[in-house]
Design an enzyme around this catalytic site. Structure first.
Site, mmCIF file in Angstrom:
data_model
loop_
_atom_site.group_PDB
_atom_site.id
_atom_site.type_symbol
_atom_site.label_atom_id
_atom_site.label_comp_id
_atom_site.label_asym_id
_atom_site.label_seq_id
_atom_site.Cartn_x
_atom_site.Cartn_y
_atom_site.Cartn_z
ATOM 1 C CG HIS A 167 -1.742 1.217 1.382
ATOM 2 N ND1 HIS A 167 -3.031 1.293 0.909
ATOM 3 C CD2 HIS A 167 -1.470 2.426 1.939
ATOM 4 C CE1 HIS A 167 -3.511 2.499 1.171
ATOM 5 N NE2 HIS A 167 -2.597 3.201 1.799
ATOM 6 C CD GLU A 168 2.352 3.498 3.715
ATOM 7 O OE1 GLU A 168 2.790 4.582 3.301
ATOM 8 O OE2 GLU A 168 1.274 3.393 4.337
ATOM 9 C CG HIS A 172 0.546 6.218 -0.631
ATOM 10 N ND1 HIS A 172 -0.587 6.841 -1.101
ATOM 11 C CD2 HIS A 172 0.190 5.612 0.539
ATOM 12 C CE1 HIS A 172 -1.589 6.628 -0.260
ATOM 13 N NE2 HIS A 172 -1.149 5.892 0.740
ATOM 14 C CD GLU A 176 -4.352 6.704 2.188
ATOM 15 O OE1 GLU A 176 -4.181 5.462 2.316
ATOM 16 O OE2 GLU A 176 -3.446 7.527 2.402
#
Length: 268
Positions: free
Chosen positions: A164-165, A168, A242
């Site tokens: 997930h990071e 980004h 997100e």
């Protein structure tokens, strides 16, 4: 700060405690306050002094000089924060050798993500909540995992959180948010320049004699509702980012079930 202190203490020692999140003791709470106030004086003091000086000396274009100066100041802090500021509040230690470290290194290599190291942070010192984040830029980038995150998740779940990071990073959300931050600060300084000479503003506060500091103080009241409106826009964009990062994470580790399990634990 003093007026807000009782509310902060109530939130930490009653609300967070009530739901089983708080691990902050009184000593840590007080030390965090003292450290924060020292940083406000050491970093915020000179920054404010520069702003006051620029508005007093550079005329009609002062807001541009202030904007550029604060943008440069912000970039410097971004490089200093992981190395100098964050360790003042938390302990960072290299992740021990083992399955987790090797799995993260393999995943980072697979994604072409260069980093200086993988670290754990003693988040349990203050809360049972958990998180993971990237910090630094270029070859100085670090992956940081809360110790509470490692305790509660399997290796596959942790890779899902990291993915997930990584989303980004790959989608350039960090750069985009930085650009938005710079633009919003420029907008703020521009508005400030319009209000600095507004006599009606000072009359509203019954000020006969004014200074640059007094003008900044008065403008703070006017900018609050504008800041709220700007935050609604940035929050909407942040929420979109997100979802994009979550979508990326569900595809890259090829193990969406572990990501779902990790997200459920984080929500709980």
């Amino acid at each position: 700060q003093l007026f807000h202190l009782p509310f902060s203490a109530y939130h930490t020692f009653h609300v967070e405690e009530k739901y089983g999140f708080n691990r902050t003791d009184v000593k840590t709470f007080i030390m965090d306050l003292i450290k924060s106030w020292i940083l406000i004086v050491v970093i915020g003091g000179p920054a404010l002094a520069v702003i006051l000086w620029l508005f007093g000396k550079t005329g009609d274009n002062a807001w541009i000089y202030c904007w550029v100066t604060m943008t440069l100041f912000q970039f410097v802090l971004m490089y200093l924060a992981p190395v100098v500021l964050m360790p003042l509040f938390n302990k960072f230690e290299p992740l021990e050798e083992g399955e987790l470290k090797s799995s993260i290194e393999d995943y980072a290599h697979q994604e072409g993500f260069k980093m200086k190291g993988i670290y754990t942070m003693d988040g349990s010192k203050r809360s049972t909540k958990s998180n993971a984040f990237f910090t630094g830029f270029g070859r100085f980038r670090r992956i940081v995992l809360f110790d509470t995150l490692i305790e509660a998740h399997s290796v596959k779940e942790l890779l899902g959180v990291l993915a997930h990071e990584m989303g980004h990073y790959k989608k350039q959300h960090i750069v985009k948010m930085l650009v938005m931050s710079v633009l919003s600060s420029g907008f703020m300084f521009f508005l400030l320049s319009l209000f600095l000479e507004n006599r009606g503003l000072f009359d509203a506060f019954r000020m006969k004699e004014t200074s640059i500091y007094a003008r900044l103080f008065c403008f703070g009241f006017l900018y609050s509702p504008i800041s709220l409106f700007v935050s609604l826009i940035t929050n909407a964009i942040s929420r979109k980012f997100e979802y994009e990062a979550a979508a990326y994470a569900s595809e890259t580790p090829n193990d969406s079930e572990s990501l779902v399990a990790a997200l459920k634990k984080l929500v709980v």
